[in-house]
Motif scaffolding. Structure first.
Motif, PDB file in Angstrom:
ATOM      1  N   ARG A  44       0.846  -1.188   0.000  1.00 17.84           N
ATOM      2  CA  ARG A  44       0.000   0.000   0.000  1.00 17.84           C
ATOM      3  C   ARG A  44       0.886   1.244   0.000  1.00 17.84           C
ATOM      4  NH1 ARG A  44      -4.408  -0.419   4.449  1.00 17.84           N
ATOM      5  NH2 ARG A  44      -2.586  -0.194   5.815  1.00 17.84           N
ATOM      6  N   GLU A  45       0.476   2.236  -0.786  1.00 17.11           N
ATOM      7  CA  GLU A  45       1.287   3.445  -0.899  1.00 17.11           C
ATOM      8  C   GLU A  45       0.443   4.690  -0.714  1.00 17.11           C
ATOM      9  OE1 GLU A  45       3.115   3.899  -4.723  1.00 17.11           O
ATOM     10  OE2 GLU A  45       1.217   3.883  -5.806  1.00 17.11           O
ATOM     11  N   PHE A  46       1.096   5.713  -0.247  1.00 15.38           N
ATOM     12  CA  PHE A  46       0.462   7.010  -0.030  1.00 15.38           C
ATOM     13  C   PHE A  46       0.154   7.671  -1.364  1.00 15.38           C
ATOM     14  CE2 PHE A  46      -0.443  11.021   1.850  1.00 15.38           C
ATOM     15  CZ  PHE A  46       0.181  11.992   1.077  1.00 15.38           C
ATOM     16  N   VAL A  47      -1.008   8.323  -1.436  1.00 19.18           N
ATOM     17  CA  VAL A  47      -1.394   9.066  -2.634  1.00 19.18           C
ATOM     18  C   VAL A  47      -1.508  10.555  -2.327  1.00 19.18           C
ATOM     19  CG1 VAL A  47      -3.175   9.375  -4.388  1.00 19.18           C
ATOM     20  CG2 VAL A  47      -2.622   7.069  -3.571  1.00 19.18           C
ATOM     21  N   ALA A  48      -2.340  10.898  -1.364  1.00 20.02           N
ATOM     22  CA  ALA A  48      -2.573  12.307  -1.048  1.00 20.02           C
ATOM     23  C   ALA A  48      -3.199  12.408   0.336  1.00 20.02           C
ATOM     24  CB  ALA A  48      -3.480  12.961  -2.085  1.00 20.02           C
ATOM     25  N   ALA A  49      -3.105  13.582   0.923  1.00 22.51           N
ATOM     26  CA  ALA A  49      -3.720  13.800   2.229  1.00 22.51           C
ATOM     27  C   ALA A  49      -4.133  15.250   2.372  1.00 22.51           C
ATOM     28  CB  ALA A  49      -2.761  13.422   3.353  1.00 22.51           C
ATOM     29  N   SER A  50      -5.182  15.443   3.173  1.00 24.47           N
ATOM     30  CA  SER A  50      -5.654  16.774   3.538  1.00 24.47           C
ATOM     31  C   SER A  50      -5.623  16.850   5.060  1.00 24.47           C
ATOM     32  CB  SER A  50      -7.083  16.988   3.039  1.00 24.47           C
ATOM     33  OG  SER A  50      -7.611  18.195   3.546  1.00 24.47           O
ATOM     34  N   LYS A  51      -4.761  17.711   5.556  1.00 22.61           N
ATOM     35  CA  LYS A  51      -4.561  17.748   6.993  1.00 22.61           C
ATOM     36  C   LYS A  51      -5.735  18.444   7.683  1.00 22.61           C
ATOM     37  CE  LYS A  51      -0.846  18.164  10.318  1.00 22.61           C
ATOM     38  NZ  LYS A  51      -1.715  18.622  11.403  1.00 22.61           N
ATOM     39  N   GLY A  52      -6.084  17.946   8.870  1.00 29.04           N
ATOM     40  CA  GLY A  52      -7.154  18.566   9.629  1.00 29.04           C
ATOM     41  C   GLY A  52      -6.751  19.935  10.142  1.00 29.04           C
ATOM     42  N   ASN A  53      -7.761  20.729  10.516  1.00 29.56           N
ATOM     43  CA  ASN A  53      -7.516  22.072  11.070  1.00 29.56           C
ATOM     44  C   ASN A  53      -6.708  22.946  10.126  1.00 29.56           C
ATOM     45  OD1 ASN A  53      -8.865  21.629  13.573  1.00 29.56           O
ATOM     46  ND2 ASN A  53      -7.083  20.467  14.280  1.00 29.56           N
ATOM     47  N   GLY A  54      -7.180  23.050   8.908  1.00 28.64           N
ATOM     48  CA  GLY A  54      -6.517  23.926   7.958  1.00 28.64           C
ATOM     49  C   GLY A  54      -6.516  23.410   6.546  1.00 28.64           C
ATOM     50  N   GLY A  55      -6.471  22.094   6.389  1.00 30.98           N
ATOM     51  CA  GLY A  55      -6.580  21.520   5.057  1.00 30.98           C
ATOM     52  C   GLY A  55      -5.323  21.558   4.224  1.00 30.98           C
TER      53      GLY A  55
END
Length: 125
Positions: A44-55
């Motif tokens: 499994r590999e990372f694709v994308a992320a949206s961080k909490g408290n700010g995005g």
């Protein structure tokens, strides 16, 4: 926290898909939502992320410029817009959530406590 991923399907190379990940949590805006993928026989590999408290957004190099992650906190939903898809993007895509991640951890799947069921994306050449 329950996550529901949707939007996968079969598309030709160069096409687009939009994945959605909806969470059942009251404090959605505080959660970092990550997208990961796993192709047959691969890790499994990372694709994308949206961080909490700010995005703040993060992308794997392999998708930068083609994929866009966004969030609608009012709908408890994060989207992954995937453009110019390639056959190598074929995988099961999972969304994951956690509300305690620091920036340096958002790319690490083992840091996420909650996972959705996955949605298949198949890109034909």
């Amino acid at each position: 926290v329950q996550l529901q991923a949707s939007g996968g399907g079969l598309v030709q190379a160069g096409g687009s898909l939009r994945l959605s990940c909806t969470a059942s949590v009251r404090t959605f805006r505080t959660y970092t939502i990550g997208w990961f993928r796993q192709a047959p026989g691969k890790e499994r590999e990372f694709v994308a992320a949206s961080k909490g408290n700010g995005g703040t957004t993060f992308y794997a190099d392999s998708v930068k410029g083609r994929f866009t992650i966004s969030r609608d906190n009012a709908k408890n939903t994060v989207y992954l817009q995937m453009n110019n898809l390639k056959p190598e993007d074929t995988a099961v895509y999972y969304c994951a959530a956690d509300n305690r991640l620091i920036t340096s951890s958002v790319r690490s799947d083992y840091q996420y406590d909650y996972w959705g069921q996955g949605t298949q994306v198949t890109v034909s050449s």
